[in-house]
Enzyme design. Sequence first.
Site, PDB file in Angstrom:
ATOM      1  N   HIS A  35      50.262 -57.186  -2.696  1.00  0.00           N
ATOM      2  CA  HIS A  35      50.585 -56.689  -1.456  1.00  0.00           C
ATOM      3  C   HIS A  35      49.829 -57.462  -0.554  1.00  0.00           C
ATOM      4  O   HIS A  35      49.515 -56.846   0.755  1.00  0.00           O
ATOM      5  CB  HIS A  35      50.820 -55.189  -1.335  1.00  0.00           C
ATOM      6  CG  HIS A  35      51.839 -54.453  -2.046  1.00  0.00           C
ATOM      7  ND1 HIS A  35      53.002 -54.339  -1.594  1.00  0.00           N
ATOM      8  CD2 HIS A  35      51.666 -54.164  -3.472  1.00  0.00           C
ATOM      9  CE1 HIS A  35      53.857 -53.547  -2.513  1.00  0.00           C
ATOM     10  NE2 HIS A  35      52.984 -53.559  -3.615  1.00  0.00           N
TER      11      HIS A  35
ATOM     12  N   ASN B  24      58.232 -48.504  -1.903  1.00  0.00           N
ATOM     13  CA  ASN B  24      58.557 -49.792  -1.745  1.00  0.00           C
ATOM     14  C   ASN B  24      59.990 -50.028  -1.239  1.00  0.00           C
ATOM     15  O   ASN B  24      60.574 -48.738  -1.218  1.00  0.00           O
ATOM     16  CB  ASN B  24      58.717 -50.389  -3.299  1.00  0.00           C
ATOM     17  CG  ASN B  24      57.472 -51.114  -3.761  1.00  0.00           C
ATOM     18  OD1 ASN B  24      56.656 -51.118  -2.903  1.00  0.00           O
ATOM     19  ND2 ASN B  24      57.060 -51.145  -5.053  1.00  0.00           N
TER      20      ASN B  24
END
Length: 729
Positions: free
Chosen positions: A83, A155
């Site tokens: 990420h 997510n």
Amino acid sequence: MSKKPIAKQSNEDAVSNPKTGDLAKNTEDGLGQFLTSNQGLRVNDDQNSLKADERGPTLLEDFLLREKITHFDHERIPERVVHARGVAAHGYFEAYGNASELSRAAFLQPGAVTPVFTRFSTVAGSRGSSDMARDVRGFAVKFYTEEGVYDLVGNNIPVFFIQDAIKFPDFIHAVKPEPHNEIPQAASAHDTFYDFISTNPESTHMLLWAMSDRGLPRSLRMMEGFGIHTFRLVNAAGKSCFVKFHWKPLLGTHSVAWEEAQQISGKDPDFHRRDLWNCIEMGAYPEWELGVQVVEEADERKFDFDILDATKLIPEELVPVVKIGKMVLNRNVDNYFAETEQVAFCLSHMVPGIDFSNDPLLQGRLFSYLDTQLKRLGGPNFHEIPINRSIAPIYNNQRDGHMRQTINKGQTSYGPNRLNDNYPQQAKRSEGGFNSVHERVDGHKIRMRSKSFVDHYSQARLFWNSQSDAEKMHIVKALRFELSHVQKEAVRTRTLVQLAQVDAELVRRVAEGLGAPVPSADGVQLNLAVPADGNAADYQSAPAKANTSSSPALSIAPDSPINAGKASIKTRHIAILATDGADVAAIISLMKTLMDLGAQTAIVATHLGTLHGLGGEELLINGTFQSTASVLYDAVYVAGGEASVAKLKQDADAVRFVNEAFRHCKPIAASGAGIDLLKAAAYPGADDMLSADGVVTSSEAQVGGLAPKFIAAIARHRFWSRELAATPA
Ligand code: HDE
């Protein structure tokens, strides 16, 4: 709770006048201030280093040079191991109040408004990679509640690749660039990823999600978010229930085409960042509703999957999503590094009224996030960085450490104590605080996977069954693309064997594209996700249940239930193709209609500067065929005006602009002579462009009749049927 601004860093605690105790103040932008060193020393020359003579060597004594260069050398902190590429914004969360029966969390009570900071990210790419990689998107929300910081780190896909945290480093090593040559960047289309997938059957369900349109969001503002794991809500009476968290975007859930995504990566790698930033700057604030699927404790085992298994979702048709609040992002960051880069999300940032479940992936994450922040942000005081600060005051006996900001006063730094009346003291339960749900845990200490986790394919098939024909085609094409990039034939073959467990049509179509034999579901399945001394049969999933139905909530097709009632052209980008000689009156009329509905328009012409219309009008041009491209727009309108269209037809880039928009299934409109450009842009097999879905034309110069149809087409987002027509099943 009120809408509170996030605390800003200042050196207000520094005393500048020891006699009066007056405080030194920093102005934030430095306006009207002299340049200083980091010690506050005014600098007279920031252009030249200190040298022995005009042409002589630089002196070690130059402490100003050394301070500046040293600071620069240390500007980078380790990027997130996953990420790394992200973008974030401030906003607030407003509770609807209907969750107060389920949870005592203060931020979920009626009328509560809580500041939030939300960071979106791709997973595999490094910080400088493209926004448009085919990937899962992170959706992490930090709530600054009056009871402490709460992080919901989710997510845009409701399931995960693995079931147990111990496998995470392996999985990430497999998807990241391969270690010997650091190739490919921000892409899963390579051998090690599929080697992992094909030997870890539990990853099959999420693989289909990642290969679906969900992996290519049109905008971060147009994607769902999921907490993935099952959590608990706990009410004031101590009663707990299980929940799954969902974020539902008010603008609907939409994606782009894969070819388009690849082009955007070159034309504007910051596509998502820019989109989020611009929309917030112009006041078109992105909004999501927070929803929960609630499962009573007594129903924990009533499903034919385990709710503690992060590779499974709870179909919304079985347990509906109840909306409990709304998040609005309304303020961009002031400084990317200070906020977006230094924000530290941790699953352990928890508040009363919410609790964890025993999902083994969640439990591992509880450890990982705190650990990663210690490394990334340099020590245990990362909670003092402004973006991470709690708005609830902090009193404890934790002291010192690297870069400690707080100047704790007093003699005691321990408890219990009598020297300071035992302060800070523990709260009684009636005074607030976090209490874990009292759950009886009775069992053996073992390393093994629960048998209830072993069906790896039925939900993959559920997902496949739930997709529209166009979405299925996108999954097939994505897998063909990805597996074509896999060099080792054995890896491709093994992956096909996994797909065969899901659905015969899926594997047939993928295998055909690879020129590979079609395996059957009873082909030999390699499952290396078994302990060395384990019984392989205990870990072996049967093929998907043949009678698996579908879950319409899993489709993001334009007419799917997810997008019902959300048709809107708000914030959509519409390119208006025109050049000198164009029908400016019609253009202005259409622009006004579109902008009144919240859309954004841009004049794209053969040159920059001013466009001279057929009636002598002047219009500012926003972009040219060299500076912009159709992939950066949602829809295209070709304006009338013989002279303008004649020039556009001569310009290969203008023709391509329309051709690409058509192939990417976007709404296209043309009026008057503009229709000729559409004809010029047709390609073999699509020469019926004028009658294709989502193409709106009017032979009249006026756009009054054309506008409503064009608006309806833009609100529908895409006409994937065109692609279906052009692709054999
Ligand atoms: Fe993460 N994950 N993760 N993850 N994750 C990180 O924390 C990890 C997982 C997610 O914008 C890291 O601060 C483990 C699931 C997001 O800053 C790290 C496991 C989900 C973000 C980490 C998972 C996520 C991260 C890297 C398996 C969806 C970005 C940098 C047990 C529910 C947060 C950091 C941001 C970031 C570990 C699995 C979402 C290393 C060990 C499942 C959105 O701590």
